[in-house]
Design a protein around this motif. Sequence first.
Motif, PDB file in Angstrom:
ATOM      1  N   PRO A 248      -4.930   7.194  -1.097  1.00 43.82           N
ATOM      2  CA  PRO A 248      -4.132   5.978  -0.953  1.00 43.82           C
ATOM      3  C   PRO A 248      -4.308   5.029  -2.132  1.00 43.82           C
ATOM      4  O   PRO A 248      -5.363   4.987  -2.769  1.00 43.82           O
ATOM      5  CB  PRO A 248      -4.664   5.356   0.333  1.00 43.82           C
ATOM      6  CG  PRO A 248      -6.077   5.841   0.428  1.00 43.82           C
ATOM      7  CD  PRO A 248      -6.045   7.237  -0.133  1.00 43.82           C
ATOM      8  N   VAL A 249      -3.266   4.277  -2.419  1.00 42.56           N
ATOM      9  CA  VAL A 249      -3.234   3.327  -3.528  1.00 42.56           C
ATOM     10  C   VAL A 249      -2.689   2.012  -2.988  1.00 42.56           C
ATOM     11  O   VAL A 249      -1.881   2.003  -2.058  1.00 42.56           O
ATOM     12  CB  VAL A 249      -2.333   3.853  -4.666  1.00 42.56           C
ATOM     13  CG1 VAL A 249      -2.275   2.867  -5.821  1.00 42.56           C
ATOM     14  CG2 VAL A 249      -2.807   5.222  -5.141  1.00 42.56           C
TER      15      VAL A 249
ATOM     16  N   VAL B 248       3.721  -5.849   2.970  1.00 45.00           N
ATOM     17  CA  VAL B 248       3.606  -6.575   4.233  1.00 45.00           C
ATOM     18  C   VAL B 248       2.935  -7.911   3.932  1.00 45.00           C
ATOM     19  O   VAL B 248       1.970  -7.978   3.167  1.00 45.00           O
ATOM     20  CB  VAL B 248       2.768  -5.785   5.258  1.00 45.00           C
ATOM     21  CG1 VAL B 248       2.690  -6.547   6.585  1.00 45.00           C
ATOM     22  CG2 VAL B 248       3.369  -4.399   5.473  1.00 45.00           C
ATOM     23  N   THR B 249       3.464  -8.973   4.529  1.00 51.28           N
ATOM     24  CA  THR B 249       2.958 -10.318   4.274  1.00 51.28           C
ATOM     25  C   THR B 249       2.176 -10.822   5.481  1.00 51.28           C
ATOM     26  O   THR B 249       2.650 -10.728   6.617  1.00 51.28           O
ATOM     27  CB  THR B 249       4.114 -11.278   3.966  1.00 51.28           C
ATOM     28  OG1 THR B 249       4.925 -10.705   2.937  1.00 51.28           O
ATOM     29  CG2 THR B 249       3.590 -12.635   3.521  1.00 51.28           C
ATOM     30  N   TYR B 250       0.999 -11.343   5.225  1.00 49.11           N
ATOM     31  CA  TYR B 250       0.123 -11.838   6.281  1.00 49.11           C
ATOM     32  C   TYR B 250      -0.177 -13.318   6.054  1.00 49.11           C
ATOM     33  O   TYR B 250      -0.492 -13.730   4.927  1.00 49.11           O
ATOM     34  CB  TYR B 250      -1.202 -11.073   6.296  1.00 49.11           C
ATOM     35  CG  TYR B 250      -1.077  -9.593   6.516  1.00 49.11           C
ATOM     36  CD1 TYR B 250      -1.120  -9.055   7.794  1.00 49.11           C
ATOM     37  CD2 TYR B 250      -0.916  -8.715   5.438  1.00 49.11           C
ATOM     38  CE1 TYR B 250      -1.018  -7.690   8.004  1.00 49.11           C
ATOM     39  CE2 TYR B 250      -0.812  -7.351   5.632  1.00 49.11           C
ATOM     40  CZ  TYR B 250      -0.862  -6.838   6.919  1.00 49.11           C
ATOM     41  OH  TYR B 250      -0.752  -5.482   7.126  1.00 49.11           O
TER      42      TYR B 250
ATOM     43  N   ALA C 130       0.333   0.350   9.137  1.00 49.57           N
ATOM     44  CA  ALA C 130       1.217  -0.405   8.252  1.00 49.57           C
ATOM     45  C   ALA C 130       1.105   0.160   6.837  1.00 49.57           C
ATOM     46  O   ALA C 130       0.036   0.603   6.423  1.00 49.57           O
ATOM     47  CB  ALA C 130       0.835  -1.881   8.264  1.00 49.57           C
ATOM     48  N   PRO C 131       2.197   0.144   6.066  1.00 51.95           N
ATOM     49  CA  PRO C 131       3.533  -0.368   6.394  1.00 51.95           C
ATOM     50  C   PRO C 131       4.429   0.717   6.977  1.00 51.95           C
ATOM     51  O   PRO C 131       3.967   1.838   7.230  1.00 51.95           O
ATOM     52  CB  PRO C 131       4.042  -0.801   5.015  1.00 51.95           C
ATOM     53  CG  PRO C 131       3.463   0.241   4.101  1.00 51.95           C
ATOM     54  CD  PRO C 131       2.088   0.542   4.657  1.00 51.95           C
TER      55      PRO C 131
ATOM     56  N   SER D  84       0.833  -1.199   0.000  1.00 49.51           N
ATOM     57  CA  SER D  84       0.000   0.000   0.000  1.00 49.51           C
ATOM     58  C   SER D  84       0.866   1.246   0.000  1.00 49.51           C
ATOM     59  O   SER D  84       1.889   1.307   0.688  1.00 49.51           O
ATOM     60  CB  SER D  84      -0.943   0.014   1.208  1.00 49.51           C
ATOM     61  OG  SER D  84      -0.229   0.085   2.426  1.00 49.51           O
ATOM     62  N   LEU D  85       0.452   2.225  -0.762  1.00 49.28           N
ATOM     63  CA  LEU D  85       1.059   3.557  -0.746  1.00 49.28           C
ATOM     64  C   LEU D  85       0.155   4.398   0.141  1.00 49.28           C
ATOM     65  O   LEU D  85      -0.874   4.902  -0.287  1.00 49.28           O
ATOM     66  CB  LEU D  85       1.144   4.102  -2.173  1.00 49.28           C
ATOM     67  CG  LEU D  85       1.812   3.169  -3.195  1.00 49.28           C
ATOM     68  CD1 LEU D  85       1.880   3.816  -4.566  1.00 49.28           C
ATOM     69  CD2 LEU D  85       3.192   2.752  -2.726  1.00 49.28           C
TER      70      LEU D  85
END
Length: 854
Positions: free
Chosen positions: A251-252, A215-217, A202-203, A183-184
């Motif tokens: 946001p993007v 970010v990895t979930y 986050a991030p 995410s931006l």
Amino acid sequence: MYKKLGYLFLYLLIACSPMPDPEAPDDLKCCFLTEPLSVDTSEPLLAWKLPIAMPTMKQAAYQIIAATDAKLLKEGKADLWDSGKTLSDNRTAVKYGGKALAGNKLVYWKVRVWDENDKPSAWSAPTRFGAGLTDSELNRAEYIAARPEAVSASNTSQKGVPSPLLRKQFDWSGGDALLYVNSLGYHEVFINGKKVGDCVLAPAMTQFNKRSLYVTYDVTPYLTKGSNDLVLWLASGWYHKGRPGVVYDGPVAKALLSVKSGNQWDNILHTDASWMCAPSGYETLGEWRYHSFGGESINAAVLNNDLSAKSLDELQWTSVEKVDIPAHAVTPQMTEGNVIAEEIKPVSVKQLADNVWLADMGKVFTGRAEIKMDRLVAGGEVRFFFGDHFNANGTLEFENQRDFYLARGNDDVFCSRFNYHCFQYIRIEGVYATITPDDITGYPIQTGFSGQSSFECSDPELNAIHDMVQWTLRNLSLGGYIVDCAHIERLGYGGDGHASTVTAQTMFNLAPLYANWLQAWQDCIREDGGLPHTAPNPYPAGGGPYWCAFIVSAPWSTYLNYGDRGVLEKYYPTMKHWLQYVDKYTVDGLLQRWPNTDYREWYLGDWATPTGINQTDPASITLVDNCVISECYIYLEKIARLLGKDDEAKDFAERKNRLDSIIHATFYKPDSAVYATATQIDNIYPMLAGVTPSQLVPSVTNSVFSLTAGKYKGHLATGLVGIPVLVEWAVKNNCPDFVYGMLKQRDYPGYLYMLAQGGTATWEHWNGERSRLHNCYNGIGAWFYQAIGGIQPVEEAPGYRKIRICPQVPNGITWAKVTKDTPYGAVTVHWELKDGKLHTDVKAPADCEVEIIE
């Protein structure tokens, strides 16, 4: 100034009976992180600790096995790596040496060790790390966003950037599932109405024109067989128009879901034009720059009680749009996420008018507040103002920290989600019903780093100063860097970081945070070698060479504290690139002022000095800044030798000698044995950097002591740069009474003065101007551990593989207990004066070499 008393006694628990078989290693880490689900290297560093129950055990060998499935973690079955029995005592930085990680989304591993008697331990519990995404997988997902006009839903008096919900439904038939979110701006993930993970905001922050993070979930526990609902809740955060690399007014994000089926990982879902968006009721306020970080505008009528499929279906959904984002590096987040650290209840809530309330949280912190409110009128507006102190007129200094809440009319609860504040006080306007302390909860937010060192001694005032510094740094360590202050600028100033790095890395395990922060510095260097004064670098900010020299000092300190040689290898070229820029502005052998640019302002020596110290004096600025370069040459010579670049090391040594001669000849005043303006920093920095000829050190030292006692009346007379310089020099020269005497001063300027004025964190200026939670004077914190505790790292054995113990005992302190968390385990020094003798107990991991200096 230092008086040796009695003797030191090393205390290690040594068993007299036969040793039992070694227990299993624990606290397994990869890249200094616990189970990172994506790493940015093909050779991640693995680490573990020996069990606390085996305090005398020394590792002589290890064996690591790694596999694509935990069921394969058996000798002869591991399909990625079996190191075999490897003779080594290394357990803090072992490089992964197995098969290529590409295509293996998760790598499971465990370790066992042999002690010095060749007895093997049990195997550790299995853990894992993730290999991350390939470039082709990243490119499969598309950047999407919600058109602001489609998701604007705030009806408060303040309009901001909408924080939209992005939604996609998908089917899942089983198997491990990893979700990657780039995410931006900020994001939170919800699956089937439940928030994934406990991280917030986050991030971590990056330089958007150069890099963004994913970010990895592990979303496996949140999935149900059949249909599932995935929601990405986005917010703009730092992604604001006008910043480098920002091309969209909101946001993007892009995301990809990978599921394991048998032995294969399949990417079953990615962001594209088929996703839908809806308003959340939240909007981000402020321009996100100096004095304008705002807060949030919340329309409670839009909010759902939950994000279940049923509630989501009630919203008005429209199509997202694809966004073209300029090319940049997209890499895994390699630092811990931000977490809510604890809960704080207010010490008082006072009614100031019919509908105005003031809550005092008891201490200043960085984070958010949750406030329950009764009997609000639907559509009525409540305003919240957050501040860390009151000005001379009794008005709350809130620095544009304000939130707006449009009431639902029942069950109204305000809580920030995608912004945060620095505050002790909350002014609440628009609530007539009584508000009590039970209705308000504060949530400090910090990076979720591990470890916390501790200090306690016989002097309660010294304990209070230490605790104030430690609390300050905890509340400034968020977003993948250490901010200067959380409400006025929120910048990763190199000067503040340079001054506090030794303290911060002594108090906490910050290797991952510094990995992220240093990457930002490398991303920010210009083609000509110029560096900004902050990193990330969203807009120009003030500073000087000490600020830029963070790129040299911070990697060295990180290596020394955590033993990661790789950080030196990675940033050594960047250090040399910056020195080329320094050379460009060196005239007749001395660095002179470089120009302001579109990314950097000012040219400072010391900063935030007390009244009576002229930090703008050109002689002091030039002296201090050239001492900075001289000290950089010390680090660079050492780094070059470690990296096997002996010719470059020799060149740095020669350059230092030439510079030192010019500094001394230009600024030393033999008649009075002082340098430049004779301030504490002007006299001490040349001695610390090795500029002062050895035969003159006693005379300059006497000048420091006499000027401090006379002209400065026993006080600290320096600022942000001078504090750590003074501390390091005092520790190296065994001057505990010099520092202790200044710390015990109760009037201005000093730390006890801050405490006497109600301070609960360190300030931006000695007189309390502007921020009351700031990374300016925290360089003092290292002194508590390295001087009073006597715990000092050893360059020849970094990461505390070897520990030097040398307590420095000032008159007035009769005992101290200090614990330092290291990559090998905790080191504790407990000393006490009894009958004129110093009794010292030291507890340390058995495979750490302990050197005691009497």
